[in-house]
Design a protein around this motif. Structure first.
Motif, short mmCIF file in Angstrom:
data_model
loop_
_atom_site.label_atom_id
_atom_site.label_comp_id
_atom_site.label_asym_id
_atom_site.label_seq_id
_atom_site.Cartn_x
_atom_site.Cartn_y
_atom_site.Cartn_z
N GLY A 269 95.95 33.87 34.46
CA GLY A 269 97.26 33.37 34.13
C GLY A 269 97.59 32.10 34.89
O GLY A 269 96.87 31.74 35.83
N ALA A 270 98.65 31.41 34.46
CA ALA A 270 99.12 30.23 35.18
C ALA A 270 100.55 30.52 35.62
O ALA A 270 101.34 31.06 34.85
CB ALA A 270 99.06 29.01 34.28
N TYR A 271 100.86 30.20 36.86
CA TYR A 271 102.15 30.60 37.42
C TYR A 271 102.74 29.46 38.21
O TYR A 271 102.02 28.60 38.74
CB TYR A 271 101.97 31.80 38.37
CG TYR A 271 101.09 32.88 37.80
CD1 TYR A 271 101.63 33.89 37.02
CD2 TYR A 271 99.72 32.86 38.02
CE1 TYR A 271 100.82 34.87 36.47
CE2 TYR A 271 98.90 33.84 37.49
CZ TYR A 271 99.45 34.84 36.70
OH TYR A 271 98.66 35.79 36.17
N LEU B 175 105.30 33.07 42.52
CA LEU B 175 104.17 34.00 42.64
C LEU B 175 103.98 34.39 44.10
O LEU B 175 103.48 33.61 44.90
CB LEU B 175 102.89 33.33 42.12
CG LEU B 175 101.63 34.20 42.12
CD1 LEU B 175 101.74 35.32 41.09
CD2 LEU B 175 100.39 33.36 41.83
N PRO B 176 104.43 35.58 44.48
CA PRO B 176 104.26 35.99 45.87
C PRO B 176 102.76 36.07 46.21
O PRO B 176 101.94 36.33 45.35
CB PRO B 176 104.89 37.38 45.92
CG PRO B 176 105.69 37.51 44.68
CD PRO B 176 105.07 36.62 43.67
N ARG B 177 102.48 35.86 47.48
CA ARG B 177 101.09 35.87 47.93
C ARG B 177 100.34 37.13 47.52
O ARG B 177 99.21 37.08 47.07
CB ARG B 177 101.06 35.84 49.46
CG ARG B 177 101.15 34.46 49.98
CD ARG B 177 101.17 34.54 51.47
NE ARG B 177 101.40 33.21 51.96
CZ ARG B 177 100.66 32.62 52.88
NH1 ARG B 177 99.67 33.28 53.42
NH2 ARG B 177 100.91 31.40 53.26
N LEU B 178 101.01 38.25 47.73
CA LEU B 178 100.35 39.51 47.46
C LEU B 178 99.92 39.58 46.00
O LEU B 178 98.83 40.02 45.68
CB LEU B 178 101.30 40.66 47.79
CG LEU B 178 100.68 42.05 47.76
CD1 LEU B 178 99.51 42.13 48.73
CD2 LEU B 178 101.72 43.10 48.11
N HIS B 179 100.78 39.07 45.13
CA HIS B 179 100.44 39.09 43.71
C HIS B 179 99.28 38.15 43.42
O HIS B 179 98.40 38.47 42.63
CB HIS B 179 101.66 38.70 42.87
CG HIS B 179 102.70 39.78 42.85
ND1 HIS B 179 103.64 39.91 41.86
CD2 HIS B 179 102.93 40.79 43.71
CE1 HIS B 179 104.40 40.95 42.12
NE2 HIS B 179 103.99 41.50 43.24
N THR C 174 97.89 42.51 54.45
CA THR C 174 97.53 41.80 55.68
C THR C 174 97.06 40.39 55.36
O THR C 174 97.45 39.43 56.04
CB THR C 174 96.42 42.56 56.43
OG1 THR C 174 96.78 43.93 56.49
CG2 THR C 174 96.25 42.02 57.83
N ILE C 175 96.22 40.28 54.32
CA ILE C 175 95.75 38.94 53.94
C ILE C 175 96.93 38.07 53.54
O ILE C 175 97.02 36.90 53.91
CB ILE C 175 94.74 39.02 52.78
CG1 ILE C 175 93.47 39.76 53.22
CG2 ILE C 175 94.36 37.62 52.30
CD1 ILE C 175 92.49 40.02 52.10
N ALA C 176 97.85 38.66 52.79
CA ALA C 176 98.99 37.88 52.32
C ALA C 176 99.96 37.56 53.44
O ALA C 176 100.79 36.66 53.33
CB ALA C 176 99.71 38.65 51.22
#
Lengths: 510, 340
Positions: free
Chosen positions: A229-231, A236-240, A503-505
């Protein structure tokens, strides 16, 4: 011209529709859509094999696409070479600067487009043109100095100046920041903003999440050759983003907990990293690994996982911190010394760092053990045959016999032979860097089961995988890396895919 | 345990069969057109004949090609072998004529010096990181200079029966060089194949990065290969000097590096490194010498010999190339179709 574009920033500048690119046996791009607007910075994101670099190569004419269409400013293009793409207005700056180090900055900027009169190069005009190109980026440097005397960052900016001077409409920056320090990145971003303001469309490829959110307006995510997808970046939150990249939806995950018991081992650690790091590769690693323990390294592509593994095996020298093995500080670890300490390192790069192409399965398996014994204590041929047979059977290597050159095996079977090579050397500490990449599901399970068995028998393992599910299933503890730093450690019941992604986000800190 | 197992034999056969085919063709040609080519006479208990002569003359190239095989297998090359031969020949002649050393001492020192020169090349390649072609070019150029310094620009002649025996003596009815080559091959092949050196050489030549990560000391392996070619060049240099009972700093071993490299490549060891075939290199050297001898005995005009040699070598390379064979087959098939 620039003004007119600026007035309508939502112009679609570059539109790719339904792009497919098929390599023998692989569909690298499957009907991918991509839209770049003028005056925007567009991040292209994806993990290994997502199709980012294939898409870029299609846009820049390195590869011809099999189906689909590309329109630039409304006109259909089909570049057959990078030169054609450049003439159409698409320029690329790669991670490694593709310029000529011994020529001057000015020559590099104008190379191939020299102003000539009567067949003679007009140096004054060239210098003026180069100066103008650099000034457009707000850069003041002496254009007569050789490019090699500039820092990597300046060289990169010169490459950008050259690309923009070819009157580019679309600028592709392929991991431009990997060899830059923080200040240089800032300078680059300022220039990107400036170019964006003049109506250029910029495609930005990077592994650094922070940088994506720092400059990009929109994000396109690819996975396994398909468009996810393009956002808009702000929405677009990091986790997403992370879950879209690795293909695990945060809401879908039914958190499995590690089947490996999360008991705290009291045994003396085999290897210990204390503030360990290497300039430009990875920083500030702190962890211990004890016998009977699997430590996982989780993080996105380019987060410093492989770099960490290489430091622990002595393949690269650390520039800071300490590395201790069995409590003893090791200053000059080399692969040979590591092997003498009974370490093993199964590299993710099977082709260039793993297999010895023309040697047989038997020889490939015997190699590390033989290297430890040295050249003058050869393993008797009967013993070599036994070893080869043992691993062909136990790892289920599909081959007619042990004398077949390894190049004739499939990727999964090659991987098993390499595992066999390290297991034959009876390591106390084994590093598995992406041991399941590119191999079929059945072989994956076998390898994961093997990891479990080895740990039960008291081996220490560092397990690196892009597949979080594997990390969760196999590891007792997980170190999370982001942007080449250790940012967290999960243990026991905390180990879950969603926790790792959070954690990564960085959401647990926010 | 046999020196070569069945599979190794087969893979080495598949690489040499076209060379053997051309060799057979040249011999067949001589059988019909060169009278007495196959005649072998027994005079005073010694065998004489063109065939014996070929192997005798090929001995220096064969010896050098043994070492060269190992170097090429590490993905390197040694251009300095001819120069090493000249240095060692001059050194030996000087020690015998001026310093009156006993031959045994000369032999030992010469071989040690050759090995040391090889180690010098090996160190440049593996420790300093100079490209093999450049590293050995240094000694190739400087070596002849050193040899000329040793001989003072003169050709030093000597009289020494033991030394003369090396290149001109007979043993078991055959030239002593046969024994030297056979022993060298057997000892070297046993030494590298019975130890793990052969495995390490092939691994380093095939994929140096993977070998390094597997714990192989690639520097040691490379130094060994260059030292070996230095040792065999010294031996070849002694034979050449012994043959003419003189040290000729200008011409001893001149261009021999090219023949040695060609012999190795004809034998199927790729210049890119990896698998190597010692015995095949010997056959390659014999092919080159057979060709030279045939051209000379056929009385081809002197100015044409090099051209003829080049054409035949080109032919060998063409029939060895799978691509060329496929192309030739296709062309032939098309012709047949057109005819039918």
């Amino acid at each position: 011209m620039a003004e007119s574009r600026q007035s309508s920033p939502n112009d679609d500048l570059l539109v790719a529709r339904g792009i497919s690119k098929i390599f023998p046996g692989v569909k690298a791009l499957d009907a991918v859509d991509f839209t770049l607007r003028s005056g925007e910075i567009h991040a292209l994101m994806g993990e290994n094999g997502a199709g980012k670099s294939t898409l870029i190569k299609v846009l820049t004419g390195v590869y011809e696409f099999n189906s689909g269409a590309i329109r630039l400013s409304g006109r259909e293009i089909r570049p057959r070479s990078t030169l054609e793409a450049q003439q159409a207005g698409i320029s690329t700056v790669y991670q490694e600067v593709n310029l000529i180090p011994h020529l001057s900055v000015a020559e590099n900027i104008c190379l191939g487009r020299q102003t000539k009169r009567f067949g003679f190069i007009q140096w004054k005009a060239i210098r003026r043109r180069a100066n103008e190109a650099l000034q457009r980026l707000g850069l003041e440097i002496d254009v007569t100095q050789p490019l090699s005397s500039c820092s990597i960052a300046i060289q990169q900016l010169v490459a950008i100046a050259r690309a923009v001077d070819i009157s580019a409409k679309v600028l592709i920056l392929d991991e431009p920041t990997s060899s830059l320090d923080a200040d240089e990145v800032k300078q680059l971003f300022a220039i990107m903003q400036k170019l964006k303001g003049s109506g250029l469309g910029i495609i930005f490829v990077t592994h650094f999440l922070d940088q994506v959110y720092a400059v990009s307006d929109r994000i396109t995510v690819l996975r396994n050759g398909k468009l996810v997808g393009a956002y808009r970046s702000a929405e677009l939150p990091r986790l997403h983003l992370i879950s879209k990249m690795i293909g695990r939806d945060a809401s879908e995950i039914t958190d499995q907990h590690p089947s490996a018991e999360a008991q705290e081992t009291t045994a003396e650690p085999i290897i210990e990293a204390a503030a360990l790091g290497r300039h430009g590769a990875v920083e500030n690693l702190n962890f211990k690994i004890a016998p009977g323990e699997v430590l996982g390294l989780a993080g996105l592509l380019g987060s410093g996982r492989t770099e960490t593994a290489r430091l622990l095996f002595g393949a690269d020298r650390p520039t800071s911190g300490l590395l201790k093995t069995s409590g003893e500080t090791k200053r000059h670890l080399t692969p040979r010394r590591a092997i003498n300490l009974a370490f093993g390192f199964c590299s993710e790069d099977r082709k260039t760092e793993g297999i010895i192409t023309n040697l047989s399965i038997r020889e490939n398996i015997a190699l590390a053990l033989q290297a430890r014994r040295g050249p003058f204590r050869p393993i008797p041929i009967t013993e070599q045959n036994q070893l080869a047979q043992e691993f062909i059977t136990s790892l289920k290597i599909a081959t007619t016999d042990a004398e077949k050159p390894i190049k004739f095996l499939s990727g999964g079977n090659q991987q098993k032979v390499l595992l066999g090579r390290w297991l034959a050397s009876k390591p106390r500490f084994l590093i598995l860097d992406e041991p399941t990449r590119g191999i079929d599901v059945g072989a994956k399970f076998e390898i994961l089961n093997l990891v479990r068995d080895l740990v039960k028998r008291g081996m220490a393992i560092l397990f690196i995988s892009s597949e979080l599910e594997e990390v969760v299933r196999s590891c007792n503890r997980v170190i999370v890396l982001r942007d080449r730093r250790q940012i967290g450690e999960l243990r026991g019941a905390d180990i879950s895919e969603s926790k790792i992604m959070q954690t990564i986000a960085g959401t647990s800190q926010n | 345990m046999p020196l070569l197992n069945f599979r190794e034999l087969r893979s080495s056969w598949s690489r040499i069969r076209w060379v053997l085919f051309i060799l057979a063709a040249i011999l067949l040609y001589n059988f019909f057109f060169t009278p007495g080519f196959f005649k072998i006479e027994l005079k005073q208990g010694h065998l004489y004949g063109s065939l014996i002569d070929i192997v005798d003359r090929a001995a220096p190239v064969m010896l050098v090609s043994l070492g060269m095989t190992l170097v090429i297998a590490t993905a390197g090359v040694d251009l300095s072998v001819g120069a090493i031969m000249a240095i060692i020949g001059s050194l030996a002649a000087k020690l015998i004529t001026e310093n009156h050393w006993p031959f045994a001492g000369v032999l030992l020192l010469a071989l040690a010096a050759g090995t040391a020169l090889g180690l010098w090349n090996g160190s440049l390649v593996s420790f300093v990181g100079v490209q093999p072609i450049v590293a050995t070019l240094i000694l190739m150029v400087a070596g002849r200079g050193i040899a000329q310094l040793l001989t003072g620009g003169q050709i030093i002649t000597f009289e020494n029966n033991s030394f003369a025996f090396l290149g001109g003596g007979y043993f078991l009815g055959l030239p002593f060089t046969f024994t030297i080559v056979a022993l060298s091959f057997l000892v070297l092949a046993l030494f590298v194949r019975k130890s793990a050196l052969a495995l390490f050489i092939e691994a380093v030549g095939d994929n140096e990065r993977a070998s390094h990560l597997s714990g192989i000391n690639s520097r040691f392996i490379k130094c060994f290969a260059y030292a070996a070619v230095g040792f065999f060049s010294a031996l070849a240099g002694l034979i050449v000097a012994s043959d003419i009972k003189a040290a000729d700093a200008n011409n001893a071993g001149l261009y021999l590096e090219l023949d040695a490299i060609l012999a190795v490549v004809l034998g199927g060891t790729a210049l890119t490194g990896g698998r190597f075939y010692l015995f095949n290199s010997l056959i390659g050297a014999i092919l080159i010498q057979t060709l030279t001898t045939t051209i000379l005995t056929r009385g081809v005009a002197v100015e044409l010999t090099l051209v003829v040699k080049a054409i035949i070598i080109l032919l060998v390379c063409l029939v060895q190339s799978e691509q060329f064979r496929a192309l030739a087959t296709r062309v032939c098939l098309r012709k047949n179709e057109a005819a039918a």
